[in-house]
Design a protein around this motif. Structure first.
Motif, short mmCIF file in Angstrom:
data_model
loop_
_atom_site.label_atom_id
_atom_site.label_comp_id
_atom_site.label_asym_id
_atom_site.label_seq_id
_atom_site.Cartn_x
_atom_site.Cartn_y
_atom_site.Cartn_z
N GLU A 1 47.50 61.94 66.05
CA GLU A 1 48.55 61.78 65.77
C GLU A 1 47.70 63.28 65.59
O GLU A 1 48.24 64.49 66.32
N LEU A 2 47.08 63.34 64.62
CA LEU A 2 46.38 64.75 64.09
C LEU A 2 45.09 65.21 65.46
O LEU A 2 45.11 66.28 65.99
N HIS A 3 44.13 64.50 65.76
CA HIS A 3 43.49 64.95 66.59
C HIS A 3 44.39 65.34 67.91
O HIS A 3 43.97 66.58 68.30
N VAL B 1 36.63 57.97 58.26
CA VAL B 1 37.05 57.65 59.05
C VAL B 1 36.50 57.85 60.44
O VAL B 1 36.68 58.89 60.40
N ARG B 2 35.37 58.03 61.52
CA ARG B 2 35.10 58.07 62.69
C ARG B 2 35.97 57.59 63.78
O ARG B 2 35.95 56.33 63.62
N ALA B 3 36.21 59.23 64.22
CA ALA B 3 36.93 58.93 65.75
C ALA B 3 36.68 59.64 66.51
O ALA B 3 36.53 60.84 65.42
N HIS B 4 37.55 59.60 67.46
CA HIS B 4 36.99 60.31 68.81
C HIS B 4 35.87 61.24 68.54
O HIS B 4 35.44 62.80 68.49
N VAL C 1 36.57 66.81 60.36
CA VAL C 1 37.59 67.29 60.39
C VAL C 1 38.13 66.63 58.69
O VAL C 1 37.86 65.77 58.66
N TYR C 2 38.66 67.83 57.97
CA TYR C 2 39.61 67.33 56.68
C TYR C 2 40.67 67.82 56.64
O TYR C 2 41.33 68.93 56.78
N GLU C 3 41.34 66.86 55.56
CA GLU C 3 43.00 67.27 56.28
C GLU C 3 43.39 67.05 54.54
O GLU C 3 42.76 66.23 53.85
N GLY D 1 44.70 73.88 69.91
CA GLY D 1 43.67 74.83 71.35
C GLY D 1 41.81 74.49 70.31
O GLY D 1 41.89 75.35 70.68
N HIS D 2 41.63 73.98 69.08
CA HIS D 2 40.35 73.19 68.40
C HIS D 2 39.71 72.16 68.99
O HIS D 2 39.54 70.99 69.43
N ARG D 3 38.79 72.66 68.78
CA ARG D 3 37.72 71.69 69.41
C ARG D 3 37.26 71.06 68.47
O ARG D 3 36.85 71.48 66.88
#
Length: 251
Positions: free
Chosen positions: A69-71, A97-100, A86-88, A78-80
């Protein structure tokens, strides 16, 4: 059309399998708006039949679903994310977690409960070091969370907002739409400033003059016709620049 079909299937599935919606539809023939307070009070009835668990045994949403969802929200805004961490901002640490094509991490909110390292060692408890975002990382959080040591290392900040905030002041370009009880639902591209919906996950419509949302993929709990705070200031619309579904301000 695709979104309407998915919405119709979600409503049919809710009426057929979820006690809360079955009761409402049997009593009134409609599915009225669901508020956050009511959802929290009757959460057990929002589970599909056979899927309800005791609260203490409910593992919650999988991290992979939350990160997806965040991705998607970041992409809409518009963020690559490829090639950068990416930190939340979050109230508790979790394993990376490694994803996308990206490492997804968390940085502790200032309101998080922490334990002094010496005290933790004395008590025999393990303490995880607080991560510091790299210079080219993205840090996602509410406006008041994007300050302090964790975000002063040159990392780029991305603000997320609930509709209640957007109803009072226009959301900044590049920000994300986030409701704590619903998740990341959309984003605001810099080149148009409109609130784009993540139509793969959320459907918006007017119901009795009020904007309600149906989360198309959510099952536990199942959320149909939910009404976030501030939804009265918005209505489904189309982006004048991109032609995609948005939530537009009402006059």
């Amino acid at each position: 059309m695709r979104g309407r079909h998915r919405y119709a299937r979600a409503v049919r599935r809710a009426v057929a399998t979820v006690p809360y919606y079955r009761e409402r539809y049997a009593a009134t023939g409609t599915l009225p708006p669901l508020t956050r307070d009511e959802a929290e009070l009757r959460r057990h009835l929002l589970m599909p039949l056979g899927a309800a668990l005791l609260a203490q045994r409910d593992p919650g949403r999988p991290a992979a679903e939350h990160i997806a969802e965040l991705h998607e929200a970041l992409r809409l805004a518009g963020h690559r994310t490829g090639g950068r961490e990416v930190y939340e901002v979050a109230p508790a640490l979790r394993d990376p977690v490694r994803a996308h094509g990206t490492d997804w991490r968390v940085v502790l909110a200032s309101t998080a409960e922490t334990v002094d390292a010496d005290e933790a060692t004395d008590a025999g408890r393990y303490v995880t070091a607080h991560p510091t975002p790299a210079r080219n990382a993205l840090v996602v959080g509410e406006a008041g969370q994007l300050t302090g040591p964790a975000t002063t290392n040159g990392a780029r900040t991305v603000e997320r907002f609930p509709l209640a905030v957007a109803a009072r002041t226009r959301a900044a370009p590049g920000s994300l739409w986030y409701e704590p009880w619903l998740g990341h639902l959309g984003g605001v591209p810099a080149d148009c400033g409109e609130l784009h919906l993540n139509t793969d996950r959320v459907h918006a419509r007017l119901l009795d003059g009020a904007t309600v949302l149906t989360l198309l993929r959510r099952r536990r709990p199942t959320l149909v016709h939910v009404r976030p705070e501030g939804a009265g200031s918005f209505a489904p619309a189309a982006c004048p620049r991109h032609g995609v579904p948005t939530l537009g301000r009402t006059p």
